[in-house]
Design a protein around this motif. Structure first.
Motif, PDB file in Angstrom:
ATOM      1  N   LEU A 189      91.182  32.929  41.791  1.00  0.00           N
ATOM      2  CA  LEU A 189      90.132  32.524  40.873  1.00  0.00           C
ATOM      3  C   LEU A 189      89.766  31.062  41.107  1.00  0.00           C
ATOM      4  O   LEU A 189      90.609  30.252  41.434  1.00  0.00           O
ATOM      5  CB  LEU A 189      90.610  32.663  39.437  1.00  0.00           C
ATOM      6  N   ASN A 219      85.809  35.951  26.340  1.00  0.00           N
ATOM      7  CA  ASN A 219      86.042  37.105  27.208  1.00  0.00           C
ATOM      8  C   ASN A 219      85.055  37.209  28.364  1.00  0.00           C
ATOM      9  O   ASN A 219      84.597  38.290  28.713  1.00  0.00           O
ATOM     10  CB  ASN A 219      86.005  38.413  26.419  1.00  0.00           C
ATOM     11  N   LEU A 220      84.733  36.078  28.979  1.00  0.00           N
ATOM     12  CA  LEU A 220      83.930  36.132  30.202  1.00  0.00           C
ATOM     13  C   LEU A 220      84.814  36.652  31.321  1.00  0.00           C
ATOM     14  O   LEU A 220      86.038  36.553  31.258  1.00  0.00           O
ATOM     15  CB  LEU A 220      83.401  34.738  30.546  1.00  0.00           C
ATOM     16  N   PHE A 221      84.184  37.213  32.365  1.00  0.00           N
ATOM     17  CA  PHE A 221      84.969  37.722  33.486  1.00  0.00           C
ATOM     18  C   PHE A 221      85.256  36.562  34.439  1.00  0.00           C
ATOM     19  O   PHE A 221      84.340  36.065  35.096  1.00  0.00           O
ATOM     20  CB  PHE A 221      84.211  38.836  34.200  1.00  0.00           C
ATOM     21  N   PRO A 222      86.514  36.120  34.543  1.00  0.00           N
ATOM     22  CA  PRO A 222      86.807  34.869  35.246  1.00  0.00           C
ATOM     23  C   PRO A 222      86.616  34.957  36.755  1.00  0.00           C
ATOM     24  O   PRO A 222      86.509  33.927  37.415  1.00  0.00           O
ATOM     25  CB  PRO A 222      88.274  34.601  34.903  1.00  0.00           C
ATOM     26  N   GLN A 243      90.888  41.453  39.130  1.00  0.00           N
ATOM     27  CA  GLN A 243      91.704  40.420  38.500  1.00  0.00           C
ATOM     28  C   GLN A 243      93.186  40.720  38.639  1.00  0.00           C
ATOM     29  O   GLN A 243      94.007  39.809  38.737  1.00  0.00           O
ATOM     30  CB  GLN A 243      91.347  40.300  37.022  1.00  0.00           C
ATOM     31  N   ALA A 277      85.374  43.389  26.391  1.00  0.00           N
ATOM     32  CA  ALA A 277      84.058  42.827  26.693  1.00  0.00           C
ATOM     33  C   ALA A 277      83.260  43.808  27.542  1.00  0.00           C
ATOM     34  O   ALA A 277      82.067  44.015  27.317  1.00  0.00           O
ATOM     35  CB  ALA A 277      84.208  41.502  27.413  1.00  0.00           C
ATOM     36  N   GLN A 299      89.204  41.470  28.271  1.00  0.00           N
ATOM     37  CA  GLN A 299      88.345  41.778  29.406  1.00  0.00           C
ATOM     38  C   GLN A 299      87.804  43.199  29.320  1.00  0.00           C
ATOM     39  O   GLN A 299      86.610  43.430  29.503  1.00  0.00           O
ATOM     40  CB  GLN A 299      89.131  41.599  30.713  1.00  0.00           C
TER      41      GLN A 299
END
Lengths: 408, 252
Positions: free
Chosen positions: A405, B97-100, A328, A309, A306
């Motif tokens: 989520l 690696n997308l932002f969930p 998150q 990215a 994360q």
């Protein structure tokens, strides 16, 4: 059993074979899982019922023998003892019901103060422990390992007896900007509003409203033009600046009631008793260590991919933490954070050890001793902690559900 | 594809690049020049340093010796330079690696809004354009967890493209995908290649290499062992190590 299976598979309607065969007359009822579990539940319930009946009957008989009247009538009779600190008007002539309220409010006060300080301190320490800066991360590690591993009661004693009680006597108070620090607590001048102070209050409210409008405006402008505006700094400037300017322009319409030494103690001003300070320090510092570990675990639970990215997209470290990592991490942090809040609230009952007048000390202590209404007093006290805890966890669960989520 | 779209402008330049993980020498004297519009495929056995090499280009990995220059910006200690390079270079990861916690659309507009300070409307319009190009505009309001692997990887590509990069790095983009989803991702990559994007792809999709690559690079033990245009590379590998590698991955 085999005959059961063949029976059910030859049902006239030709429907699907039922997984369970209906018991035939031949099945003994203790071999039928449904009836068996029903039997066990009935047995357990009757046993429990018997135990509770015995306890209640026993208690009632004993109370009758000793001539203690049950009920909550004692709440209206006069308490006759003083309490060191009270958020509402309380005198020795007040009722036992009032002692309950005073204790309750003092418990809520210390719990809210503790949760507030522990959360801020805990988040800072949790992030600090993961810092690339050697000194900062080692400092956070030291702090956490020390305060997490010393018993809380000992820490309360440390702050109370070793730090605050060793301060000078009132006569030798440390004076600082019109405030006094001594072993009876911190004594501040009390602000007294004079004519025109309403203008300052009005300015403050207007500034808060203005900040809200600015944050809305800034969000809208960013959506439209992409320009960012330092909302946080501007809001602080407004909220501090506007009331301050109005205060100065209107000729400082606020008097200060200065504390004065009379005899052995101070009169006037606002006194914060050392018991409150010691308990607050100990609870916040102790719980912050646990919250820090929770926060660290939450941040580490966000995969390294994360941050990579985000870096690859050119997002700066600070914004990555704010926009990607913390949101998150929160979903991992909230459940254990709730436990820490509950722990802090319940741990505040250690107040008894240094005499901070919380619910346990005042109500389940002095009031219980004087009235002897143990069952009522303990039940009420338990109900309070149960209610506070359930409210806290209800709120946190609601918040947690909001930030979960979405998957599938 | 035999005709190259490459121009003379150098986009990525690696000079005597060296990197160590502690004692372990991962990259040894790497020299590589990539011109604008060129498509490079990098292959090699695992642990040969191919991912590490392209991760050095946008400073996800730090190199210890040598120079990296990306579209005339030298990559050094200066944070401003690192940020500037990252704006020019897009990257697609093996595990997406997308932002969930953000929707597909929010994933795409995050960097344009916060890094490029683009108005949200404009960023969203651009993101929708790119989502259409990767053929998933209808998924824009879903969360990454609701998409298949192939769809997620296409979103990841769109997210990178939203920053209008000059160079795209692909780090094994199809390795974590089910076989039937590999094609949809490769199709998007081929389209991107045809539009003239400068691309460095670490991949073992040899079909892709044959179709779009201007050059194929074979790495082993932290070094570039062989470098050739695809036809020569596959039909006439010079180096023994390359022959062995190709015989192993192409025998099925």
């Amino acid at each position: 059993m085999s005959s059961d299976i063949s029976n059910s598979s030859h049902k006239p309607d030709g429907g699907p074979v039922q997984p369970k065969s209906p018991p035939t007359d031949k099945t003994k009822f203790w071999n039928d899982p449904k009836k068996r579990s029903l039997l066990f539940q009935v047995l357990l319930l009757s046993a429990l019922g018997f135990v509770f009946y015995t306890i209640i009957d026993n208690t009632l008989t004993n109370l009758e023998q000793r001539g203690i009247t049950t009920g909550f009538d004692f709440l209206t009779s006069e308490a006759g003892f003083g309490i060191a600190m009270s958020l509402i008007d309380y005198t020795e002539a007040s009722s036992y019901g009032m002692t309950f309220l005073v204790g309750l409010l003092n418990t809520i006060l210390i719990a809210v103060m503790g949760i507030f300080a522990a959360t801020i301190l805990g988040f800072i320490l949790g992030v600090a422990r993961l810092s690339d800066n050697w000194l900062i991360s080692k400092f956070a590690t030291f702090y956490i390992e020390i305060f997490r591993n010393i018993p809380l009661l000992l820490q309360i004693f440390f702050w109370y007896f070793a730090v605050l009680r060793t301060l000078p006597h009132p006569r030798q108070s440390i004076e600082f900007l019109g405030s006094f620090i001594n072993n009876r607590g911190f004594i501040f001048p009390a602000p007294v509003a004079e004519d025109g102070f309403g203008l300052v209050v009005f300015g403050f409210i207007a500034a808060v409203l203005g900040s809200w409008i600015i944050s809305r405006w800034s969000a809208k402008r960013q959506e439209r033009t992409g320009q960012q505006f330092p909302v946080f700094l501007a809001s602080i400037g407004l909220i501090v600046g506007v009331p301050l300017i109005l205060f100065l322009l209107s000729g400082m319409p606020m008097g200060l009631e200065h504390p004065e030494l009379k005899g052995f103690n101070f009169r006037g001003g606002i006194t914060v008793i050392p018991e409150l300070i010691a308990l607050w320090l100990a609870l916040s510092i102790y719980t912050a260590a646990f919250i820090a570990e929770t926060v660290r675990a939450g941040i580490l639970a966000v995969s390294h991919g994360q941050t990579e990215a985000a870096s690859a997209l050119g997002i700066s470290k600070g914004k990555t933490l704010r926009l990607i990592v913390i949101p998150q991490a929160m979903r991992v942090v909230i459940p254990p954070l709730t436990s820490q809040y509950l722990n802090l609230t319940k741990n505040s009952s250690l107040a008894t050890a240094i005499g901070y007048p919380d619910l346990v000390n005042v109500f389940a202590g002095t009031t219980l001793n004087q009235t002897g209404q143990a069952i009522e007093v303990i039940a009420m006290t338990m109900a309070v902690y149960l209610t506070l805890s359930l409210l806290t966890s209800f709120f946190m669960n609601w918040y947690n559900a909001r930030i979960q989520l979405t998957e599938r | 594809m035999s005709h190259s779209q490459a121009t003379d402008k150098l986009m990525v330049e690696l000079r005597d690049l060296n990197k160590w993980y502690g004692e372990f020498h991962v990259l040894k004297n790497i020299n590589l020049e990539v011109r604008q519009g060129e498509k490079i495929v990098i292959c090699g056995p695992s642990g040969s340093g191919k991912s590490t090499m392209i991760r050095c280009i946008n400073h996800l990995e730090e190199h210890q010796k040598g120079d990296i220059i990306v579209s005339d910006i030298p990559l050094n200690e200066d944070i401003k330079n690192i940020e500037a390079i990252r704006k020019e270079v897009g990257m697609v990861f093996q595990h997406f690696n997308l932002f969930p916690h953000l929707t597909v659309l929010e994933n795409c507009v995050l960097a344009p809004i916060w890094v490029k300070k683009m108005p949200r409307k404009e960023a969203e319009a651009r993101a929708m354009e790119l989502l259409e190009r990767v053929k998933i505009p209808d998924q824009a309001l879903k969360y990454p967890g609701q998409l298949s692997g192939g769809q997620q990887q296409r979103v990841a590509i769109a997210r990178s493209l939203c920053m209008n990069p000059d160079v795209m790095l692909f780090d094994e983009p199809t390795s974590a995908l089910d076989p039937e989803m590999i094609k949809e991702v490769l199709d998007v990559m081929i389209e991107l290649a045809n539009e003239g994007m400068t691309m460095l792809c670490v991949t073992h999709e040899m079909g892709f290499a044959k179709t779009v690559a201007d050059r194929v690079i074979f790495m082993d033990g932290g070094q570039i062992v062989e470098e050739n245009e695809p036809h020569e590379f596959f039909n006439n590998p010079q180096h023994e190590r390359t022959q062995l590698f190709l015989s192993q991955i192409l025998q099925h």
